[in-house]
Enzyme design. Structure first.
Site, mmCIF file in Angstrom:
data_model
loop_
_atom_site.group_PDB
_atom_site.id
_atom_site.type_symbol
_atom_site.label_atom_id
_atom_site.label_comp_id
_atom_site.label_asym_id
_atom_site.label_seq_id
_atom_site.Cartn_x
_atom_site.Cartn_y
_atom_site.Cartn_z
ATOM 1 N N HIS A 50 64.278 -121.217 -30.097
ATOM 2 C CA HIS A 50 64.798 -120.158 -29.238
ATOM 3 C C HIS A 50 64.162 -118.805 -29.515
ATOM 4 O O HIS A 50 64.659 -117.773 -29.056
ATOM 5 C CB HIS A 50 66.326 -120.063 -29.380
ATOM 6 C CG HIS A 50 67.042 -121.237 -28.784
ATOM 7 N ND1 HIS A 50 68.320 -121.584 -29.120
ATOM 8 C CD2 HIS A 50 66.635 -122.155 -27.864
ATOM 9 C CE1 HIS A 50 68.692 -122.658 -28.437
ATOM 10 N NE2 HIS A 50 67.675 -123.020 -27.675
ATOM 11 N N GLY A 55 75.836 -126.760 -38.496
ATOM 12 C CA GLY A 55 76.305 -125.521 -37.894
ATOM 13 C C GLY A 55 76.030 -125.375 -36.417
ATOM 14 O O GLY A 55 75.863 -124.260 -35.920
ATOM 15 N N THR A 56 75.973 -126.468 -35.697
ATOM 16 C CA THR A 56 75.825 -126.387 -34.246
ATOM 17 C C THR A 56 76.651 -127.482 -33.585
ATOM 18 O O THR A 56 76.668 -128.621 -34.048
ATOM 19 C CB THR A 56 74.354 -126.504 -33.802
ATOM 20 O OG1 THR A 56 74.301 -126.582 -32.360
ATOM 21 C CG2 THR A 56 73.661 -127.721 -34.386
#
Length: 228
Positions: free
Chosen positions: A104, A169-170
């Site tokens: 990203h 963590g996603t």
């Protein structure tokens, strides 16, 4: 050496003090996401977008990698590690990891708003009037909502090669990144570390640890090393 791929998201950086926007209210630092993270927002108010990311960049100078980042880096002693991160910070790098794919974009880089291949290191503020070598305004080197993800195919290939995939963590709600989970080999070990609901549509395939990134990595580290 076995291939270990880490797919990390906002949860790992949140423990270093970097705020996330996926809290259900659709706001990021009190801004509507589309105003600060979309081509439409950029066309509407460049100054707002630049200042938003300038603030994120200043904050990034003030935080440090946490134990989860450090343990991930430590795994390079035992595995061929590939990190695929949705995060735009450099905390994996600062923790010592060496093989990182930022799908990203990166906060400490800028690019021409007319040509995203013109990329520059950017540790300070970007202001209106700061230009790339093609004469176009500099913008954050970030993949905004509605834009193509140029590194996605590379990420797919890395996931396909993995002997072990650890998701940290996603909740994998943002596409196309969410689709990476479906690229793993039949015999790939899948481990998910996330304190929140983690149903990605793979049924019983995953070993799910409903823990924070740091606690989950501390619990998992020795078990992974034993598989090396």
């Amino acid at each position: 050496m076995k291939k270990l791929t880490i797919l990390s998201g906002a949860g790992i950086s949140a423990e270093s003090g970097i705020k996330t926007f996926r809290d259900g209210d659709g706001l990021w630092e009190n801004h509507n996401i589309t105003d600060v993270a979309s081509p439409e927002g950029w066309r509407k108010d460049r100054e707002l977008v630049l200042e938003f990311y300038n603030q994120r960049r200043r904050q990034l100078h003030e935080v440090e990698p946490n134990e989860a980042h450090q343990l991930v880096a430590e795994l390079e002693k035992h595995f061929d590690v590939q990190i695929i991160t949705q995060n735009i910070d450099d905390l994996h790098e600062r923790a010592g990891s060496t093989n990182i794919l930022h799908i990203h974009g990166e906060l400490f880089k800028s690019c021409s708003c007319n040509n995203k291949n013109l990329v520059y290191e950017e540790k300070g503020d970007i202001k209106i009037g700061d230009k790339a070598e093609d004469g176009a305004q500099l913008r954050p080197f970030i993949v905004w909502f509605g834009e193509d993800v140029p590194l996605y195919k590379t990420a797919q290939e890395k996931v396909k090669e993995a002997d072990i995939l650890v998701v940290i963590g996603t909740s994998l709600q943002v596409y196309p990144a969410a689709g990476l989970i479906h690229e793993i080999k039949d015999d790939c070990l899948l481990v998910v570390i996330n304190p929140n609901e983690t149903g990605f549509g793979y049924g019983q395939r995953a070993v799910v640890m409903k823990e924070s990134a740091t606690k989950g990595m501390k619990l998992l580290f020795d078990k992974l090393v034993n598989l090396a």
